[in-house]
Enzyme design. Sequence first.
Site, PDB file in Angstrom:
ATOM      1  N   GLU A 268       0.840  -1.418  -0.006  1.00 55.79           N
ATOM      2  CA  GLU A 268      -0.033  -0.146  -0.016  1.00 55.79           C
ATOM      3  C   GLU A 268       0.898   1.070  -0.179  1.00 55.79           C
ATOM      4  O   GLU A 268       0.850   2.379   0.689  1.00 55.79           O
ATOM      5  CB  GLU A 268      -1.077  -0.159   1.050  1.00 55.79           C
ATOM      6  CG  GLU A 268      -1.920  -0.959   1.302  1.00 55.79           C
ATOM      7  CD  GLU A 268      -2.974  -1.313   2.115  1.00 55.79           C
ATOM      8  OE1 GLU A 268      -2.876  -0.482   3.214  1.00 55.79           O
ATOM      9  OE2 GLU A 268      -4.107  -1.818   1.667  1.00 55.79           O
ATOM     10  N   ASP A 341      -8.470  -9.114   3.535  1.00 58.41           N
ATOM     11  CA  ASP A 341      -8.160  -8.121   4.463  1.00 58.41           C
ATOM     12  C   ASP A 341      -9.147  -7.960   5.581  1.00 58.41           C
ATOM     13  O   ASP A 341     -10.142  -7.157   5.534  1.00 58.41           O
ATOM     14  CB  ASP A 341      -8.102  -6.458   3.788  1.00 58.41           C
ATOM     15  CG  ASP A 341      -7.587  -5.566   4.683  1.00 58.41           C
ATOM     16  OD1 ASP A 341      -7.061  -5.973   6.110  1.00 58.41           O
ATOM     17  OD2 ASP A 341      -7.386  -4.371   4.212  1.00 58.41           O
ATOM     18  N   GLU A 369     -12.526  -2.593  12.019  1.00 57.83           N
ATOM     19  CA  GLU A 369     -12.411  -1.595  10.776  1.00 57.83           C
ATOM     20  C   GLU A 369     -13.680  -2.114   9.887  1.00 57.83           C
ATOM     21  O   GLU A 369     -14.482  -1.509   9.276  1.00 57.83           O
ATOM     22  CB  GLU A 369     -11.260  -2.028  10.127  1.00 57.83           C
ATOM     23  CG  GLU A 369     -11.284  -1.155   8.703  1.00 57.83           C
ATOM     24  CD  GLU A 369      -9.756  -1.441   8.237  1.00 57.83           C
ATOM     25  OE1 GLU A 369      -8.833  -2.100   8.718  1.00 57.83           O
ATOM     26  OE2 GLU A 369      -9.717  -0.910   6.934  1.00 57.83           O
TER      27      GLU A 369
END
Length: 688
Positions: A268, A341, A369
């Site tokens: 990322e 993820d 998240e």
Amino acid sequence: MNERISVTILFLLFWTLNVIADDGHTLWLRGQSIGPVKIICSKSSASINIAKQELEKSWHGTPGATLVLSIKSDSSIKGDGFKLGSGKIEAKTDLGILYGVYELLRRQQTGEKIIEEMSNPSYDLRLLDHWDNLNGTIERGYAGNSIFWRNGNDSLTVTEHDKKLWQEYARANASIGINGAVLNNVNSSPRMLDGKILKKVQAIADVLRPYGMKTYLAVNFSSPAVLGNLKMSDPFNAEVIEWWKKKVEEIYSLIPDFGGFLVKANSEGQPGPQDYSRTHADGANMMADALKPFGGIVMWRAFVYSPKEKDRAMQAFSEFIPLDGQFRDNVIIQVKNGPVDFQPREPFNPLFGAMKKTSVMPELQITQEYLGQSTHLVFLATMWEEFLQSETYQEGKGSTVARCTDGSIFRQKHTAIAGVSNIGLDTNWCGHHFAQANWYAFGRLAWNNSLTSKNIADEWIKLTFAQTPPDKIGSSIFSKNWTEKFLGPVKTMMLESREAAVNYMMPLGLHHIFAGDHHYGPGPWYAPNIRPDWTPPYYHQADTNGIGFDRTRTGSNAVGQYHEPLCSQFDDLKTCPEIYLLWFHHLPWDYKMKNRRILWDDLCYHYNAGLQQVREFQKVWDRIQPYIDSERFVAVQNKLRRQCLNAQVWNDGCLLYFQQFSRRPIPYDIGRPMNNLDDLIKSDMKRR
Ligand code: GCV
């Protein structure tokens, strides 16, 4: 008024007040002593003294009983494990005594039997990863700012208030066996290694140490260039190697028991060894060599993916398997539980069990998240249990992820597990009172990876909500009424909560269909002009022909990364578990499910079931009001209301969007959408 009546009134008044206010700050450590205990222990140290204080503060055994704490050399006790027995705790280390004391107190307070028993940790390193930034914000943090870092002129000052909070934090962690913390975000600033910041790290480490918590730092691979003003950060460059050596020496001069580094490299947008045409092993080994003389470790993350590859889910495996055996023995590869993820549901990452010559550690995400953040009640222990007990077949039947990572199957030099923390400055630490259960569950599973989510929920509810003083000492400390009216329903709600979230967010193997980059609400439509693997259509692949990501042998062949018989099982529609159906297969809307419904209808029923489950949680919660303080009752009630509204939005957004492709009606026996798709797309779930 006679004396007895007034004492009763005073007691009731105290009791009522006790039930009225509780801000949740004391977590699961609410037990107050019900009598004295005589402690016999010939040793004294910071950790042993804490153990003694804890016993005095929270003793729930027979008043006046004697407890002997002794350090013994016993080969059956591993690391900081301990032996519990009637009137005694034995361990090889001071920390073993401390963990034994917490276990004893937990058993006393939950009414669990105290028998002769050995308790050895499943993993040597049981860590919290904080994604805390130096300016005090927290990436994917939903419970306020960092407890370690802040902005402003006093950012590096250490106050008495800071120290008290860190001490409370360390105590909570020690009570569940967590023995280390990475203090900063994996998207790490090179400034983290600046001398001034390291002084603050030293102050934090000094507070955490007596509780057995080691300190670790996430480091930026470009630190030599950015912080050290070198021309580059190439791991083969002599000056770069020297820079890391010197930096590590500086750290250990301040923190002699420093744990080591966590690294997110070439992921990322973060820098890494591939920037210099070197491999992950080259980068990790260079740091490992610098840390080795001091006993430090490198946790190197396998969370890598590039937009050029055809299937993001396959990339960690493709990049890391060829490097198996090339890492130094103080490197551990840190692997997220799933291959994409931290989604509400993923199959396990195929790297587990496949990297046989390298230490591999699971990374779980405690902060929610992708699971409703600090608004939704989602107990994650069920998800982690599913993951840890997943069968990899790597060394035959019984090669669960748990056994592949805890040293039972492979001779790993280090065994470790990490959880991305959900802790912030909020009074109740985690934003949602029930999110504390996830912190608790992570610690308990890190200590014993075969615990069931059911037992963990049971313990946590008793420790967190049982009202003091207890009715009686012994196994029946909880009244039948409380057990039936509070413990039972709340436990069932917790145990169903993750499946409910999967149902109203991403059932049947759907994944990563969130709006924008906040990862909160639905956004199967979200497809701005960015890399496709950051947009939901890449994952759901919905069109008029069907839905799902084809990862079969004729698709991306991600199934090929799993050991047989899993590979064939996932590949074949007859044997692929339906919970992973659309993870591995792209199927027509009228595909016949095992229950004879067509796929489209079944999808609708799943979304609807999730919504109905949360509506039921509301009823459960309203019914338990008499058994809980008003502060926590109201806070959770409000959160559940928002969770219901959100679940409705998930249901409506996903069904109305996918209906454009399925071109079929939502089955008429379930609730109709209450929102318009256009409005949902416009609002992009910004209002939570
Ligand atoms: C810390 C996901 C999250 C990022 C996180 C990243 C990681 O992509 O959305 O916020 O970055 O995972 O684990 O490195």
